[in-house]
Design an enzyme around this catalytic site. Structure first.
Site, PDB file in Angstrom:
ATOM      1  N   GLU A 272      19.713   1.866   5.769  1.00 30.37           N
ATOM      2  CA  GLU A 272      20.764   1.463   4.832  1.00 30.37           C
ATOM      3  C   GLU A 272      21.412   0.189   5.342  1.00 30.37           C
ATOM      4  O   GLU A 272      21.216  -0.208   6.491  1.00 30.37           O
ATOM      5  CB  GLU A 272      21.828   2.564   4.694  1.00 30.37           C
ATOM      6  CG  GLU A 272      22.579   2.863   5.987  1.00 30.37           C
ATOM      7  CD  GLU A 272      23.543   4.015   5.836  1.00 30.37           C
ATOM      8  OE1 GLU A 272      23.692   4.530   4.715  1.00 30.37           O
ATOM      9  OE2 GLU A 272      24.154   4.409   6.838  1.00 30.37           O
TER      10      GLU A 272
ATOM     11  N   ARG B 229      30.082  -3.970   5.449  1.00 28.36           N
ATOM     12  CA  ARG B 229      31.409  -4.029   6.057  1.00 28.36           C
ATOM     13  C   ARG B 229      31.242  -4.174   7.561  1.00 28.36           C
ATOM     14  O   ARG B 229      30.130  -4.150   8.082  1.00 28.36           O
ATOM     15  CB  ARG B 229      32.182  -2.743   5.760  1.00 28.36           C
ATOM     16  CG  ARG B 229      31.395  -1.484   6.148  1.00 28.36           C
ATOM     17  CD  ARG B 229      32.183  -0.215   5.980  1.00 28.36           C
ATOM     18  NE  ARG B 229      31.378   0.987   6.097  1.00 28.36           N
ATOM     19  CZ  ARG B 229      30.975   1.534   7.221  1.00 28.36           C
ATOM     20  NH1 ARG B 229      31.287   0.963   8.373  1.00 28.36           N
ATOM     21  NH2 ARG B 229      30.247   2.644   7.233  1.00 28.36           N
TER      22      ARG B 229
END
Length: 663
Positions: free
Chosen positions: A288, A292
């Site tokens: 994934e 952030r």
């Protein structure tokens, strides 16, 4: 550069961002819930705006209130931290529409990577290697089970919109799939607002290695090396380090290129992390992309000397990346330990309570430092059930991995926390295991080292008892003051001074006999144990100096009423001075009352009154501190009463079910 930013988060990451902003001369605005009115991040910022109640959905997830606070205070940009709204593309778009800079990637990049299923399809087109699995939209339970059966077990069910180990279950046999899927979907819905999942082949002995990437608005991309995050419990990271042990320059270049390709494919801007599952032979698969900053970013900062939050601010302000790929250098080795309020012996059940003592090792907060601690709490603050259980992050740097390991153990030994359960001693044991110390890493390390971590020898009880008696004696001495008749110097006209002290230590009830010799030496005895103690320094502070059975020790002992927390070189133990007039436990333990271990919400009742159950059967599921917790039968019996319902908010100690012992 910005003149004022709003930090749309709380805890240590809000404090972390505020510190860099202050160093750069940028004013900061904090937001806070009812529970955080006196929080450290509020005190660190120049302004603060109240945004709602304790529940995240009433405050830190209220995009409208956060954006209104930014506009009202004149903040030019919003830093989302991590968690909460940090990966919410709608919030990023709303910021853009309001003329407020979102310090993060564009909404389109967040959306592209926000769904694990969609991201994997995108990565497949970009040529990034993927773990075999089903990443589609068909969420029918029977269909998903059929996909798992086709792949072969074990498989991993993962929330498509998830992260942080939430909404994730490993399934090892077909009969467990349906229950695991239902639990995973409930947790995913509660945490991310979507029950959509994907199913993948579960890689055995995997390593979890992630690459830090950065992009700017000029189309420049770099990676800032890798971090090994393989040591996990409940699919959440425990220890992280950089560089990854055993990483070659060639493999780093391959993974870095794949990570940059992932970022470039979505027009990424700012800081991001591309996570890979790696086989022991070095093969790696895209897992994934977290759009952030990551909790573990300080280990990258420690080996590069960079401030990644400063990079975020500069890129968001329209500046180019400060360095090119060729300019980025790595030095030494860094390890981060996540200090959490939890009970490792009870399946890492999160804990709540007041930090009566929070004494950190000597450390610096930012830049390159041998020891650094990032925290959003202070001594006297409470860890509540409303948010996650992290107390702090302890980061150490050494010239090489062995030096970093030694520094980590010393720093953990000097970190003193009392008032609630925590994982500091557990972390010391993990770092000392053969697997971790020799860098034999994979995500099953904790399970593999279970005996060393949970069944190893206890701390030397002689040191613990000596520390407790020393503290009691020291307190009595300082309370007596100048009054010679109240002074506990054990002077006697005839014979030796002798007294009995009752203690409860590590599940044992001890009757300790303290005898004072003419030369000032103490003899402590209980059962068949005899210990000699010679006090050297008995201060009214926590630090005590004594010779215990021929070993000179500096002990730190903190007392709160009859409870004592003893910190020895080997670790931390809790001791209770027992009142001899106490009539015993009247709590009803063992009476068949099954109670909530901490405040939370009942999300599932799995039995009904009159049902027979076996020891270990799941009875009910509660959700607290962003995690599900399953209440199991402590013994065979019959459910005589179900005293709660799905959706109930329950306090710690509230009786949920009653279980009669089987005849």
């Amino acid at each position: 550069m910005f003149q004022k930013i709003l930090i749309a988060n709380r805890g240590e990451i809000a404090c972390r961002v505020a510190a860099t902003a202050r160093r750069l001369g940028i004013r900061t605005v904090a937001v806070y819930s009812d529970a955080d009115a006196s929080a450290r991040h509020v005190a660190m910022c120049d302004e603060a705006v109240h945004i709602g109640g304790n529940r995240p959905q009433d405050s830190y997830l209220r995009a409208d209130r956060i954006l209104a606070a930014a506009v009202a205070t004149g903040a030019q940009a919003i830093h989302p931290g991590y968690g909460f709204l940090s990966e919410n593309n709608a919030f990023a778009q709303a910021c853009h529409d309001a003329g407020v800079v979102f310090i993060g990637p564009p909404p389109s990049a967040i959306a592209a990577m926000g769904s694990k299923s969609a991201a994997k399809a995108l990565m497949e087109r970009a040529g990034v290697p993927l773990v075999p699995g089903y990443h589609g939209d068909n969420q029918d339970p029977a269909f998903l089970q059929a996909q798992a059966d086709r792949m072969g077990y074990p498989v991993l069910i993962k929330a498509s919109a998830g992260g942080g180990g939430k909404g994730m279950r490993a399934v090892h046999q077909p009969s467990d799939f349906a229950a695991a899927l239902a639990s995973c979907q409930r947790e995913a819905q509660a945490s991310f607002g979507s029950a959509h999942v994907l199913v993948e082949r579960y890689v055995t002995q995997p390593r979890h290695i992630e690459i830090q990437v950065f992009g700017d608005t000029y189309g420049h991309y770099v990676h800032v090396g890798e971090r090994d995050c393989s040591v996990q419990r409940r699919h959440q990271k425990v220890l992280e380090e950089a560089p990854a042990p055993g990483m070659t320059a060639e493999r780093r270049a391959q993974m870095g290129e794949a990570a940059v390709a992932a970022a470039r494919s979505v027009g990424y801007v700012g800081a991001g992390t591309v996570e890979f599952i790696c086989e022991q032979d070095g093969r790696f698969y895209f897992m994934e992309m977290n759009t952030r900053l990551q909790v573990e970013h300080p280990v990258t900062e420690a080996i590069t000397g960079l401030d990644l939050v400063e990079w975020q601010l500069r890129v968001a302000a329209g500046e180019p990346l400060p360095l090119t790929q060729a300019d980025i250098r790595f030095s030494g080795h860094a390890i981060e330990a996540r200090i959490c309020a939890e009970n490792p012996a009870q399946q890492f059940l999160p804990a709540t309570g007041t930090l009566q003592v929070l004494r950190a090792p000597a450390h610096q907060s930012f830049a390159v430092a041998p020891v650094r601690m990032d925290s959003g709490v202070r001594e006297g603050d409470a860890i509540t059930p409303h948010y996650d259980s992290m107390i702090a992050k302890l980061i150490v740097w050494g010239e090489d991995r062995s030096a970093a390991l030694a520094r980590l153990d010393a720093a953990l030994a000097d970190l003193h926390i009392t008032g609630l359960s925590h994982n500091v001693s557990f972390l010391r044991r993990v770092a000392a295991t053969r697997s971790f110390s020799q860098a034999q890493l994979d995500t099953a390390l904790i399970e593999r080292e279970h005996a060393a971590l949970f069944e190893g020898p206890p701390l030397p009880i002689e040191h613990t008892v000596a520390g407790a008696i020393l503290r009691l004696h020291s307190d009595e001495t300082h309370q007596a003051g100048a009054d010679p008749w109240s002074h506990p110097d054990h002077w006697r006209l005839h014979g030796q001074a002798r007294r009995e002290i009752r203690l409860h230590v590590d599940g044992q009830s001890l009757r300790v006999i303290q005898t004072v010799q003419a030369d000032g030496t103490w003899q402590l005895s209980w059962d068949a144990v005899k210990v000699s103690v010679r006090p050297f320094s008995l201060s009214d502070g926590p630090v005590l100096d004594a010779d215990v059975h021929g070993q000179r020790l500096r002990l730190s002992v903190y007392r709160h009423g009859q409870d004592l927390d003893v910190f020895t070189p080997a670790g931390h133990a809790r001791v209770q001075r027992v009142d001899p007039l106490h009539q015993g436990d009247t709590s009803g333990a063992g009476s068949g009352r099954l109670t909530a271990l901490m405040p939370g919400k009942v999300v599932a009742i799995l039995v009904q009154a009159g049902q027979s159950v076996k020891q270990g059967d799941a009875l009910a599921v509660t959700e607290a501190m962003k995690m599900e917790h399953t209440l199991t039968a402590p013994h065979d019996g019959t459910v005589s009463a179900v005293l709660c319902g799905v959706g109930d908010q329950v306090a710690e100690g509230v009786e949920l079910l009653r279980l009669d012992v089987a005849a």
